[in-house]
Design an enzyme around this catalytic site. Structure first.
Site, short mmCIF file in Angstrom:
data_model
loop_
_atom_site.label_atom_id
_atom_site.label_comp_id
_atom_site.label_asym_id
_atom_site.label_seq_id
_atom_site.Cartn_x
_atom_site.Cartn_y
_atom_site.Cartn_z
N CYS A 58 -59.50 56.89 -42.66
CA CYS A 58 -60.52 57.57 -41.87
C CYS A 58 -61.75 57.88 -42.72
O CYS A 58 -61.63 58.49 -43.79
CB CYS A 58 -59.95 58.86 -41.29
SG CYS A 58 -61.15 59.81 -40.34
N CYS B 258 -63.64 55.30 -33.55
CA CYS B 258 -62.64 56.17 -34.16
C CYS B 258 -62.64 56.01 -35.67
O CYS B 258 -62.55 54.89 -36.17
CB CYS B 258 -61.23 55.81 -33.70
SG CYS B 258 -61.02 55.85 -31.95
N GLU C 205 -71.42 64.57 -35.74
CA GLU C 205 -71.65 63.55 -34.71
C GLU C 205 -70.69 63.77 -33.55
O GLU C 205 -69.55 64.18 -33.76
CB GLU C 205 -71.41 62.16 -35.30
CG GLU C 205 -72.47 61.75 -36.28
CD GLU C 205 -72.15 60.47 -37.03
OE1 GLU C 205 -73.08 59.76 -37.39
OE2 GLU C 205 -70.96 60.18 -37.26
N1 SAH Z 1 -58.00 64.89 -36.78
C1 SAH Z 1 -57.58 64.39 -35.50
C2 SAH Z 1 -58.67 63.57 -34.83
C3 SAH Z 1 -58.98 62.31 -35.56
S1 SAH Z 1 -59.96 61.06 -34.80
C4 SAH Z 1 -56.33 63.58 -35.66
O1 SAH Z 1 -55.93 63.31 -36.80
O2 SAH Z 1 -55.72 63.22 -34.66
C5 SAH Z 1 -59.01 60.36 -33.53
C6 SAH Z 1 -58.06 59.22 -33.88
O3 SAH Z 1 -58.70 58.16 -34.60
C7 SAH Z 1 -56.91 59.69 -34.74
O4 SAH Z 1 -55.71 59.17 -34.23
C8 SAH Z 1 -57.24 59.08 -36.06
O5 SAH Z 1 -56.12 58.94 -36.88
C9 SAH Z 1 -57.85 57.76 -35.65
N2 SAH Z 1 -58.60 57.10 -36.71
C10 SAH Z 1 -59.11 57.65 -37.83
N3 SAH Z 1 -59.73 56.72 -38.57
C11 SAH Z 1 -59.61 55.55 -37.91
C12 SAH Z 1 -60.09 54.23 -38.17
N4 SAH Z 1 -60.80 53.93 -39.25
N5 SAH Z 1 -59.79 53.27 -37.25
C13 SAH Z 1 -59.11 53.57 -36.13
N6 SAH Z 1 -58.66 54.80 -35.83
C14 SAH Z 1 -58.90 55.79 -36.72
#
Ligand code: SAH
Length: 378
Positions: free
Chosen positions: A135, A370, A107
């Site tokens: 996540c 996110c 996605e």
């Molecule tokens: N692998 C990368 C990109 C992740 S997605 C990383 O770890 O940075 C982008 C952001 O969203 C990251 O900061 C991640 O930690 C955050 N994120 C992941 N799950 C989330 C959730 N359920 N709620 C809010 N933010 C989240």
């Protein structure tokens, strides 16, 4: 967690016609090497690159390439990244579902910013190996990394989709947006979709090189952000390879090693002190700043002790903290913070001298926010 593995170099064994090369995975320099090896001549590289990436013209329509078009076509292929569905949330966020050539699904999310642009949230892996407990993608495990070409194609396809919206907005944009559609461009990329972009670092590096290449259809480096869970050796390579021009975001999410370890498996390998040193060593040309992401998990990382730790981590860094209210997903072991709980963290950090902002949650009702990107089909 899987140890990040270097990718095999995309160069084919010369003379092996069965080993066809993914044309979109090649940086312009790599393309020149291949054209040279194929007897086409490196001098055609800039023109071929421009036609493929900027003009999106098929090989056989590239002017004055003649029989070379057949040679290139016989030695190469384009990655298959097919748009399956697009879903619009009420806030205008559009989630794009792409199928890869082997059936893998990823996605990407288009985020409308003001009235003139879109930011694309790019995926780099089917699933993710990092297994962060907050996540949804982390619950899938890693199926595989996208190739550099698949990442590039994902961006091309998203741009084509945006351009299609201008021609026929349909019900995917609001009336207000449709009126402004002529002005909306895909101008910003955030590598914050599914996967850890620095896990298979060379692929992300090559995709970035293609996407910012002035001979293609370049994104401005300051409009491209790569977010990482904090794989220190690859962060350092990224800092060096792009001289700090491509924006770096670190998912910090805790002010103490103990709490970070509870929620992020890789935190056991790379401690806060090492992460901080990697950020201190990241060059920041011009007025660039680092981004520190902080998902707000009430009762987990919002205590005074954690905020003191964030302030200590931040000291000496030119960095903005971006607070992300936790977005829920089924069976998540956390709850979302109330607006007051987020505001308390924001006030707490500001009181400690840490500049911060709150990320507006987008696309949540369509599971496009996110940490909500997860598809089980593969
Ligand atoms: N692998 C990368 C990109 C992740 S997605 C990383 O770890 O940075 C982008 C952001 O969203 C990251 O900061 C991640 O930690 C955050 N994120 C992941 N799950 C989330 C959730 N359920 N709620 C809010 N933010 C989240």
């Amino acid at each position: 967690m899987q140890t990040p593995q270097p990718n095999p170099a995309p160069l084919v064994a010369l003379g092996d016609a069965d080993e066809r090369v993914d044309l979109f995975s090649l940086t312009r320099d790599q393309l020149a090497d291949h054209l040279d090896a194929w007897g086409v001549g490196a001098r055609h590289a800039n023109r071929v690159f421009r036609h493929l990436h900027a003009l999106q013209v098929p090989l056989h329509e590239i002017p004055s390439l003649g029989r070379h078009a057949h040679t290139i076509a016989a030695r190469s292929y384009l990655p298959r990244v097919t748009l399956k569905t697009s879903t619009r949330a009420d806030d205008g966020t559009i989630k794009l579902l792409f199928a890869l050539g082997d059936g893998g699904l990823v996605e990407s999310v288009l985020l409308p910013m003001r009235l003139e642009r879109y930011t694309l949230c790019v995926s780099t892996q089917v699933g993710c190996a990092m297994a962060c407990s907050f996540c949804a993608t982390g619950t899938l495990g890693l199926k595989r990394s996208l190739t550099a070409g698949e990442v590039v194609m994902q961006v091309h396809e998203a741009r084509r989709f945006v351009e299609g919206l201008k021609a026929a907005p349909g019900d995917l944009v609001s009336a207000e947006e449709a009126a402004a559609a002529g002005a909306r461009e895909l101008s910003h990329l955030v590598f914050m979709g599914m996967g850890e972009p620095l896990h298979t670092y060379e692929r992300t590096r090559d995709a970035l090189r293609v996407l910012i290449d002035p001979h293609g259809r370049p994104f401005s480096t300051r409009k491209v952000t790569v977010s990482t869970v904090g794989l220190v050796p690859n962060m350092r390579r990224f800092s060096e390879d792009f001289a700090g021009r491509v924006q770096l975001a670190l998912s910090l999410h805790a002010g103490t090693d103990a709490t970070r370890e509870r929620i992020i498996p890789t935190a056991r390998r790379w401690r806060l002190a090492e992460l901080r040193q990697a950020l201190l060593d990241h060059p920041l040309p011009g007025n660039r700043a680092l981004m520190i992401e902080y998902v707000v998990l009430p009762g987990v990382n919002d205590s005074d002790e954690e905020l003191d730790g964030v302030a200590a981590f931040h000291k000496g860094l030119r960095a903005l903290v971006n607070l992300i209210p936790f977005n829920p997903f089924p069976a998540a072991p956390f709850r979302s913070p109330t607006p007051e709980e987020v505001a308390r963290v924001e006030r707490g950090l500001k009181a400690r001298g840490v500049p911060c902002s709150v990320r507006v949650t987008r696309g949540q009702e369509r599971a496009g926010a996110c940490g909500q990107l997860a598809i089980s089909g593969f």
